[in-house]
Design an enzyme around this catalytic site. Structure first.
Site, PDB file in Angstrom:
ATOM      1  N   LYS A   1       3.724   6.071   5.468  1.00 40.15           N
ATOM      2  CA  LYS A   1       3.006   4.831   5.180  1.00 40.15           C
ATOM      3  C   LYS A   1       2.870   3.967   6.422  1.00 40.15           C
ATOM      4  O   LYS A   1       2.517   2.791   6.324  1.00 40.15           O
ATOM      5  CB  LYS A   1       3.733   4.058   4.072  1.00 40.15           C
ATOM      6  CG  LYS A   1       3.757   4.795   2.732  1.00 40.15           C
ATOM      7  CD  LYS A   1       4.618   4.078   1.729  1.00 40.15           C
ATOM      8  CE  LYS A   1       4.829   4.937   0.492  1.00 40.15           C
ATOM      9  NZ  LYS A   1       5.915   4.407  -0.364  1.00 40.15           N
TER      10      LYS A   1
ATOM     11  N   ARG B   1      14.094  -0.740  -9.256  1.00 38.87           N
ATOM     12  CA  ARG B   1      12.658  -0.700  -9.526  1.00 38.87           C
ATOM     13  C   ARG B   1      12.402  -0.429 -10.997  1.00 38.87           C
ATOM     14  O   ARG B   1      13.227   0.154 -11.688  1.00 38.87           O
ATOM     15  CB  ARG B   1      11.988   0.400  -8.702  1.00 38.87           C
ATOM     16  CG  ARG B   1      12.407   0.451  -7.255  1.00 38.87           C
ATOM     17  CD  ARG B   1      12.162  -0.872  -6.528  1.00 38.87           C
ATOM     18  NE  ARG B   1      10.762  -1.237  -6.503  1.00 38.87           N
ATOM     19  CZ  ARG B   1       9.878  -0.714  -5.670  1.00 38.87           C
ATOM     20  NH1 ARG B   1      10.250   0.163  -4.782  1.00 38.87           N
ATOM     21  NH2 ARG B   1       8.628  -1.094  -5.701  1.00 38.87           N
TER      22      ARG B   1
ATOM     23  N   PRO C   1       0.824  -1.173   0.000  1.00 41.73           N
ATOM     24  CA  PRO C   1       0.000   0.000   0.000  1.00 41.73           C
ATOM     25  C   PRO C   1       0.879   1.251   0.000  1.00 41.73           C
ATOM     26  O   PRO C   1       1.863   1.332   0.735  1.00 41.73           O
ATOM     27  CB  PRO C   1      -0.767  -0.126   1.303  1.00 41.73           C
ATOM     28  CG  PRO C   1      -0.210  -1.288   2.035  1.00 41.73           C
ATOM     29  CD  PRO C   1       0.647  -2.037   1.117  1.00 41.73           C
ATOM     30  N   GLU C   2       0.557   2.225  -0.789  1.00 42.86           N
ATOM     31  CA  GLU C   2       1.224   3.528  -0.751  1.00 42.86           C
ATOM     32  C   GLU C   2       0.322   4.473   0.043  1.00 42.86           C
ATOM     33  O   GLU C   2      -0.641   4.026   0.662  1.00 42.86           O
ATOM     34  CB  GLU C   2       1.475   4.034  -2.170  1.00 42.86           C
ATOM     35  CG  GLU C   2       2.349   3.076  -2.985  1.00 42.86           C
ATOM     36  CD  GLU C   2       2.684   3.601  -4.372  1.00 42.86           C
ATOM     37  OE1 GLU C   2       2.783   4.826  -4.541  1.00 42.86           O
ATOM     38  OE2 GLU C   2       2.832   2.774  -5.282  1.00 42.86           O
TER      39      GLU C   2
END
Length: 292
Positions: free
Chosen positions: A59, A281, A2-3
């Site tokens: 977060k 990434r 989750p961001e």
DNA sequence: TGCAGTGTTGCTTC
DNA sequence: CGAAGCAACACTGC
């Protein structure tokens, strides 16, 4: 993981559903989740405390508890907290978590739940976390705020000003995509939203941060706010098995414009979306709209 | 079959 | 100091 929008959604929902409840028990089959002490001590300190409110820092989900204690949960890549009821049994020396569906506990539905907090109203909070990267810390407010993941956090993406945003980004030399995702620069932006923001702002993800013009920074800032706001309204994105605290999928995924759309036509100019590497990434971008 | 890739970030190394 | 690479873990898809 989750961001920001997903964490925000979960924290808000938890605040609504579990504020005022006391924690009566705790179960885990993955003691490594606990970072503040060992399981026995953690459990002993936690049981009996009352949840006053729930919010987030970056977060991280923050449970404000009685006796000035704080429970911090970072869901990392695949974690998501849920409110509901589960039954835990040991079967041939392995823990099995069953979910309650229409009053009946059913097996094999929640194989990724490794932590459960029992509440004084028969309800429970569970942390489902396939990859088991999620972390729990229990401590005083001061101890928790002193943890590197809190202390080193930059301003929140929803609160940062344009001035501060520009200043922090211009200081970095690495790829703009990595800078946006760097929690010490600005808190809350992860891989998905970094791609979405840069596509909207027409900035190539591999441009070095200190080369971004003021005009471009204004657009990056504007879309950071707009995209995160919109994602919060839609209760986040569901990539993989992300769910909100009620087990619902977020619908922002249906609105994504570049993330994981390699090869699909750009929504603006129809040029096929490409994928590049920024650090470890991947970055998705339109080679025509987002020039290097 | 094996290996690269997946939402995060602290730590190590250079 | 900053930047880059790695680790934690389980699973998917090429």
């Amino acid at each position: 993981m989750p961001e920001l929008p997903e964490v925000h959604t979960i924290a808000k929902e938890l605040n609504k559903k579990v504020s005022g409840r006391a924690i009566t028990d705790y179960w885990s089959d993955w003691p490594k989740s606990i970072k503040s002490s060992n399981t026995t001590k953690f459990k002993k300190e936690l049981i009996g405390l009352r949840i006053k409110s729930v919010d987030r820092i970056g977060k991280n989900i923050v449970f404000h508890l009685s006796r000035e204690k704080v429970l911090l949960i970072h869901q990392k890549m695949t974690g998501h907290l849920m409110v509901g009821r589960w039954s835990v049994k040991k079967r041939s020396n392995k823990w099995v978590v069953e979910s309650e569906i229409r009053g009946v506990f059913q097996e094999r539905v929640n194989q990724y739940i490794h932590n459960i907090f029992y509440l004084d109203n028969e309800g429970m909070i569970a942390l489902s976390d396939m990859r088991k990267f999620g972390k729990l810390y229990l401590g005083s407010k001061k101890e928790v705020l002193g943890l590197p993941e809190i202390k080193n956090l930059g301003p929140d993406a929803l609160n940062i000003t344009q001035e501060e945003f520009n200043k922090r980004i211009a200081k970095k030399k690495k790829a703009i995509k990595l800078t946006l995702m760097d929690p010490s620069v600005v808190a809350g932006i992860g891989n998905i939203y970094a791609d979405e923001i840069l596509w909207s702002a027409r900035v190539h993800p591999l441009r070095s941060s200190n080369s971004i013009s003021n005009k471009e920074l204004r657009k990056v800032f504007k879309y950071t706010k707009e995209i995160l706001d919109k994602a919060i309204k839609l209760r986040g994105s569901s990539v993989g098995d992300y769910r909100d605290a009620s087990g619902e999928k977020g619908s922002y995924s249906d609105h994504m414009l570049v993330y994981r759309l390699t090869g699909s036509p750009c929504k603006r100019c129809a040029t096929p979306i490409e994928r590049a590497k920024a650090g470890q990434r991947s970055a998705h971008f339109c080679p025509r709209c987002q020039e290097l």
